[in-house]
Design an enzyme around this catalytic site. Structure first.
Site, PDB file in Angstrom:
ATOM      1  CG  ASP A 159      -1.746  -1.230   1.332  1.00 24.94           C
ATOM      2  OD1 ASP A 159      -2.536  -1.471   0.422  1.00 24.94           O
ATOM      3  OD2 ASP A 159      -1.595  -1.986   2.304  1.00 24.94           O
ATOM      4  CG  HIS A 204      -3.540  -5.040   3.217  1.00 22.44           C
ATOM      5  ND1 HIS A 204      -3.078  -4.153   2.280  1.00 22.44           N
ATOM      6  CD2 HIS A 204      -3.747  -6.201   2.549  1.00 22.44           C
ATOM      7  CE1 HIS A 204      -3.004  -4.746   1.103  1.00 22.44           C
ATOM      8  NE2 HIS A 204      -3.411  -5.999   1.240  1.00 22.44           N
TER       9      HIS A 204
HETATM   10  C1  LMR Z   1      -3.498  -6.609  -2.595  1.00 23.61           C
HETATM   11  O1  LMR Z   1      -3.575  -5.604  -1.896  1.00 23.61           O
HETATM   12  O2  LMR Z   1      -3.312  -6.580  -3.812  1.00 23.61           O
HETATM   13  C2  LMR Z   1      -3.589  -7.956  -1.947  1.00 23.61           C
HETATM   14  O3  LMR Z   1      -3.803  -7.834  -0.590  1.00 23.61           O
HETATM   15  C3  LMR Z   1      -4.610  -8.785  -2.591  1.00 23.61           C
HETATM   16  C4  LMR Z   1      -5.995  -8.258  -2.371  1.00 23.61           C
HETATM   17  O4  LMR Z   1      -6.827  -9.055  -1.967  1.00 23.61           O
HETATM   18  O5  LMR Z   1      -6.253  -7.084  -2.603  1.00 23.61           O
END
Ligand code: LMR
Length: 386
Positions: A159, A204
């Site tokens: 990220d 996340h």
């Molecule tokens: C991402 O951020 O690409 C990974 O965590 C996969 C997802 O599920 O988004």
């Protein structure tokens, strides 16, 4: 020196496929560190895993690889592991939120925790990538109670890097068009080394808080505030024009914040597969900043999913969250106390922390149910700090 023993779960998967060459070329643990790589996957992936092992051999990697073991035997893979890269888990499919994976992956993480506790090195360093990554760290911490909590981390560097990539794209477009308007001949393109002060806070997930309020760019030999290069406060998520003082995630056009939050889903929709190349690169950066002799102790502040126990930012304890940290020499890290949160960031982070607490409660409920169904009498033994 004995080689560093590294286990990668999900060894036959997409991310591992991009990550293995980075490790094998010495770009993760340093060019002078030899790696004994253990690739683990589940029995249905055994053939694919054998194919990966063949390709490793065919690639003539000689820089950092001392040996490679491709196996479906968990004990063999985890025995003596000094670094564990946990990629294996039920993957997100188009249309699913990362949250949907809690139930599917809680049991897998429980098993990983047990393996770490019983077979890995007592000081094993762990990075969890399988989603929901921070809550998975929490599950590991329960089932690997002897492992120091600071050794268990999750990837929020992807990220972080997505945000930097978008900032660079925007900054360079503006600098190039300004220099064309001035009639200047050429402009130096900014790179990642010309950006500092970025941070991802929280989960996340869509509730994460990409924070550019302290970002500076290195332009013409000096550090300048972000707004002197990108004055669009609304796009940056810095506008104070809305009631409540801030517009993170709100606005007629997709803000930087929204774009970072949705980037994983956008790649998934486009590729029909989750991010793999960029995820592997982010794992390499996360681990090299943390563990490589060349970088640890010299890198700027980075975003890492870490334990909140004892954090100076006022985030509730007992969970794992993305926070700004500085890695120190010898494989340790400290919270970066230099980061101060704006009121707006704090407000959004609170919502993300609520989500992390809900994920934790859901994961615990599912594990309890599974244990009850299995007739286990042991039950969960949370650590005293929880
Ligand atoms: C991402 O951020 O690409 C990974 O965590 C996969 C997802 O599920 O988004």
């Amino acid at each position: 020196m004995a080689p560093l023993r590294v286990v990668i779960t999900g060894g036959a998967g997409q991310i591992a496929y991009s990550l293995i060459p980075l490790i094998a070329r010495g770009l993760v643990f340093g060019p002078d560190v030899k790696v004994d790589l253990r690739l683990l996957d589940i029995p249905p992936a055994a053939n694919a895993l054998a194919g990966v092992a063949m390709e490793v051999q065919d690639s003539l990697f000689s820089t950092a690889l001392e040996g490679v073991l491709a196996t479906t035997n968990e004990v063999e893979a985890f025995t003596g592991a000094q670094v564990a890269i946990l990629l294996g888990g039920f993957p997100r499919r188009p249309g699913m939120e990362r949250w949907d994976l809690i139930g599917k992956n809680a049991g897998i993480m429980k098993r990983m925790g047990e393996l770490l506790e019983t077979y890995a090195s007592p000081n094993c360093k762990v990075v969890v990538v399988a989603n929901p990554a921070q809550t998975n760290c929490y599950i590991l911490s329960i089932y690997a109670p002897s492992l120091p909590r600071k050794n268990i981390t999750s990837l929020s560097r992807l990220d972080h890097d997505r945000m930097i990539g978008m900032l660079l794209h925007e900054a360079n477009s503006r600098l190039i068009s300004d220099s064309a308007a001035d009639g200047s001949e050429c402009v130096r393109r900014l790179t990642a080394a010309d950006v500092r002060g970025a941070c991802i806070w929280g989960n996340h997930s869509n509730s994460q808080v990409p924070d550019v309020s302290a970002v500076e760019f290195f332009v013409d030999g000096r550090w300048v505030p972000i707004e002197s290069v990108i004055p669009d406060r609304t796009w940056l998520g810095l506008s104070n024009s809305l009631p409540g003082g801030g517009n993170i995630g709100v606005g007629p056009e997709e803000s930087l914040v929204e774009a970072v939050r949705k980037r994983g889903a956008a790649v998934l929709a486009a590729r029909k597969l989750s991010s793999a190349m960029s995820a592997a690169n982010a794992i390499a950066e996360h681990l090299s900043d943390w563990l490589s002799p060349e970088k640890s102790g010299h890198s700027p502040a980075v975003s890492m999913g870490v334990t909140t126990d004892g954090n100076p930012f006022g985030v509730s304890e007992g969970i794992f969250s993305s926070l700004p940290v500085r890695c120190t020499i010898g494989g340790d890290w400290n919270y970066d106390e230099g980061f101060s949160m704006t009121d707006d960031v704090r407000r959004h982070l609170e919502a993300s922390v609520v989500e992390l607490e809900e994920e934790k409660a859901t994961a615990l409920k599912m594990l309890e149910k599974a244990e009850a169904a299995a007739g286990s009498v042991a039950g969960l033994v949370p650590r005293p700090s929880l």
